[in-house]
Design a protein around this motif. Structure first.
Motif, PDB file in Angstrom:
ATOM      1  N   GLN A  59      24.127  -7.999  28.813  1.00 39.44           N
ATOM      2  CA  GLN A  59      24.550  -6.634  28.500  1.00 39.44           C
ATOM      3  C   GLN A  59      26.050  -6.438  28.710  1.00 39.44           C
ATOM      4  O   GLN A  59      26.644  -5.529  28.140  1.00 39.44           O
ATOM      5  CB  GLN A  59      23.770  -5.635  29.354  1.00 39.44           C
ATOM      6  CG  GLN A  59      22.291  -5.544  29.025  1.00 39.44           C
ATOM      7  CD  GLN A  59      22.055  -5.001  27.631  1.00 39.44           C
ATOM      8  OE1 GLN A  59      22.845  -4.213  27.113  1.00 39.44           O
ATOM      9  NE2 GLN A  59      20.964  -5.431  27.005  1.00 39.44           N
ATOM     10  N   ALA A  62      27.635  -6.754  25.419  1.00 40.53           N
ATOM     11  CA  ALA A  62      27.029  -5.972  24.345  1.00 40.53           C
ATOM     12  C   ALA A  62      28.100  -5.312  23.492  1.00 40.53           C
ATOM     13  O   ALA A  62      29.238  -5.093  23.926  1.00 40.53           O
ATOM     14  CB  ALA A  62      26.092  -4.915  24.932  1.00 40.53           C
ATOM     15  N   ARG A  67      26.636   0.667  26.934  1.00 44.26           N
ATOM     16  CA  ARG A  67      25.780  -0.316  27.604  1.00 44.26           C
ATOM     17  C   ARG A  67      26.605  -1.196  28.542  1.00 44.26           C
ATOM     18  O   ARG A  67      26.139  -1.570  29.621  1.00 44.26           O
ATOM     19  CB  ARG A  67      25.081  -1.190  26.555  1.00 44.26           C
ATOM     20  CG  ARG A  67      24.230  -0.431  25.560  1.00 44.26           C
ATOM     21  CD  ARG A  67      22.985   0.118  26.205  1.00 44.26           C
ATOM     22  NE  ARG A  67      22.066  -0.928  26.638  1.00 44.26           N
ATOM     23  CZ  ARG A  67      20.936  -0.683  27.300  1.00 44.26           C
ATOM     24  NH1 ARG A  67      20.604   0.564  27.610  1.00 44.26           N
ATOM     25  NH2 ARG A  67      20.144  -1.672  27.667  1.00 44.26           N
ATOM     26  N   GLN A  68      27.822  -1.495  28.146  1.00 41.59           N
ATOM     27  CA  GLN A  68      28.680  -2.299  29.018  1.00 41.59           C
ATOM     28  C   GLN A  68      29.023  -1.546  30.304  1.00 41.59           C
ATOM     29  O   GLN A  68      29.023  -2.123  31.395  1.00 41.59           O
ATOM     30  CB  GLN A  68      29.958  -2.683  28.271  1.00 41.59           C
ATOM     31  CG  GLN A  68      29.750  -3.689  27.154  1.00 41.59           C
ATOM     32  CD  GLN A  68      31.039  -3.977  26.409  1.00 41.59           C
ATOM     33  OE1 GLN A  68      31.727  -3.064  25.948  1.00 41.59           O
ATOM     34  NE2 GLN A  68      31.373  -5.254  26.283  1.00 41.59           N
TER      35      GLN A  68
END
Length: 580
Positions: A59, A62, A67-68
């Motif tokens: 992730q 990502a 999301r990061q």
């Protein structure tokens, strides 16, 4: 639409907006990262399957920045929980497996974090820097070396400002790390009920090995590193990088971080070069950071004043500062008028003073006082060594040296006095020993350290009969003490607070000052003049309060030396004809 309006105005109750269901723990289990983030806040990963723990590194790379950010936040929570539990000796078994998995697969994880550190997004770069700091503390020293090398390489080679800034911040946080005291365990979050915990133990040498590795890596590259940032000192676009570098430099030199003189000796070599690169074009923020760095080198109240002899590096910096001050280059370059001003149109320059950067002036004055005190202390140490090495009938070179040094000190004091009075409304006849107390009275640590410097200046030159009267008044420690009592409204309870507090070096100051009063009682009487009764009333009140606290075993340390000196001064006062 008309029917709807009639329904609303027909007297019936308005329909309530349906409540949105908050996503509880069960509503987020379909997202492995969200579930991991939720458990990370508790410091326990027991209910989660092992497969969910492997999704974190993926992730971080990502495509969705949200999301990061969530992945970075989750990783930081896991690292902080693991570090805290490691220090407490008990860790969640599943969390321990996750940490071990990160240790074994540190390659992909570090690559992902270093890539985010170099990203152009400030939030991602900052979060990656914090995770890299924690990763260095959790990794074995051998594997942490690779991470530290990458951070130092970013400082020296990267052209991305965010990457350089947050790499410097990460190194600074590692240098500032301290082993927490045992009492800190009481505030730790306990593991939740049902957690399968195991016993763990931290390696006591990990932190010192990390600090040594950082200083060794920087030492080998220190000349190009300092050259790079010295070129950026006066460039506003690079101010954030420069400030981060100066904070790191100050942290390395600081005595609070338990680095030995051998480990930090190389970091003193470029201090004078930094001064030559600093001019009037540098921003007030950069000036304050440079003055903080110099003040840390000349840490007079906490270190140098307690030493028998002055080390070569602080003495060299003190000489350079005095040369710059005497020539007028240092004081005239200080951007006092361009500094931070007070809000709402109020003046920041003191009572009735013109607007300007008062904190910057305070730092400048204290730094010059430190340089003066260090120079006098160094001269006295050298004179004592020479006197003990030869017979009493030696040459008069000591006297000649003192004449030259006194002339230099007098010129520096004259320059500093004129610079301050040109910007603040002090009376032209007010000596430095008095206006320095007024200028620094709102900063307790600055004030007390300045009084220690003035006391050592006065004591170092007290035995000389040829000191000029104006210079003697400028460094008179008795005038400073009387002025100090005026700033605290002659309240002995405030002196008691200073003695109990560990935020200043007031214990050192009062102990030395009372010894100086006992030795030079006649000078004390002349300096107090008509205020003698008020001054002695404060000292007697302090003695009574201390005795009461000691009798009830309420004082935090042995204050007997202070009590004996106060009693001795009281005896001198009672037997002095002028006291009546």
């Amino acid at each position: 639409m008309t029917e709807s309006r009639l329904d609303v105005s027909g007297g019936g109750p308005a329909a309530k907006r349906p409540r949105l269901a908050s996503p509880g723990p069960t509503a987020r289990l379909d997202d492995p990262l969200a579930a991991l983030h939720e458990r990370a806040q508790l410091g326990c990963l027991c209910p989660l399957p092992a497969a969910q723990l492997t999704a974190l590194t993926a992730q971080l790379s990502a495509a969705d920045s949200r999301r990061q950010v969530l992945a970075l936040s989750t990783l930081q929570l896991l690292q902080e929980a693991a570090l805290q539990q490691l220090r407490l000796g008990s860790m969640c078994r599943q969390l321990q497996r996750a940490v071990c998995a990160q240790r074994q697969a540190d390659g992909p994880l570090l690559e992902a974090l270093l890539a985010l550190l170099a990203s152009g997004t400030a939030l991602l770069s900052c979060g990656a820097g914090r995770c890299l700091t924690l990763a260095a503390l959790l990794l074995p020293p051998g594997r942490a070396q690779r991470l530290l090398e990458a951070l130092v390489a970013a400082v020296l080679e990267s052209e991305r400002q965010l990457e350089v800034c947050h790499a410097l911040n990460a190194l600074q946080r590692l240098i500032e790390q301290h082993d927490p005291p045992e009492s800190a365990a009481g505030g730790a979050r306990p593991l939740p009920a049902g957690c399968a915990a195991i016993s763990v133990g931290p390696d006591p040498e990990t932190l010192s090995e990390i600090k040594c590795a950082i200083t060794a890596l920087l030492e080998n590259r220190w000349v190009p590193v300092t050259q790079r940032f010295c070129r950026l000192l006066t460039r506003p676009a690079h101010e954030t990088e420069v400030l981060a570098f100066l904070r790191l430099w100050t942290t390395i030199i600081s005595v609070k971080n338990n680095l030995s003189i051998v480990e930090t000796k190389s970091f003193y070599g470029r201090l004078e070069g930094l001064m030559s690169s600093l001019g009037g074009d540098a921003s007030p923020h950069v000036w304050r950071a440079v003055l903080d760095l110099y003040a840390e080198v000349l840490c007079y109240g906490s270190t140098i004043a307690l030493q028998d002899c002055v080390a070569e590096e602080p003495a060299g910096l003190a000489h350079a500062l005095l040369r710059q001050t005497r020539a007028g280059r240092l004081l005239e370059a200080v951007p006092y008028e361009r500094g931070v001003r007070a809000f709402a149109g109020s003046s920041s320059g003191g009572a009735g003073g013109s607007g300007g950067d008062r904190p910057l002036m305070q730092k400048t004055v204290l730094l010059v006082l430190k340089a003066l005190a260090v120079t006098v202390k160094e001269t006295r140490c050298e004179s004592s060594s020479e006197a003990s090495a030869r017979s009493a009938g030696g040459s008069g070179s000591e006297e000649q040296d003192m004449v030259i040094i006194e002339r230099t000190l007098r010129e520096v004091v004259r320059r500093l006095d004129g610079w301050v009075k040109a910007r603040l409304p002090f009376h032209p006849e007010t000596p430095m020993s008095e206006w320095a107390v007024v200028l620094l009275c709102d900063q307790d640590d600055y004030l007390v350290e300045a009084m220690v410097c003035l006391l050592d200046l006065c004591a170092g030159l007290a035995e000389r009969a040829r000191v000029q009267p104006d210079f003697e008044r400028a460094i008179d420690a008795h005038r400073s003490f009387v002025q100090f009592l005026g700033t605290v409204r002659r309240d002995h309870d405030l002196l008691l607070d200073f003695l109990i507090s560990n935020e200043t070096c007031f214990l050192l100051y009062l102990l030395r000052y009372l010894k100086f009063v006992r030795k030079h009682w006649a000078r004390f009487l002349r300096a107090c003049g008509a205020k003698l009764q008020e001054v002695m009333g404060v000292l007697i009140g302090l003695r009574i309060s201390l005795q009461q606290l000691v009798a009830r075993d309420l004082f935090p340390y042995n204050v007997t030396p202070i009590l004996k000196l106060l009693e001795r001064c009281e005896q001198l006062y009672e037997h002095n004809p002028a006291a009546g």
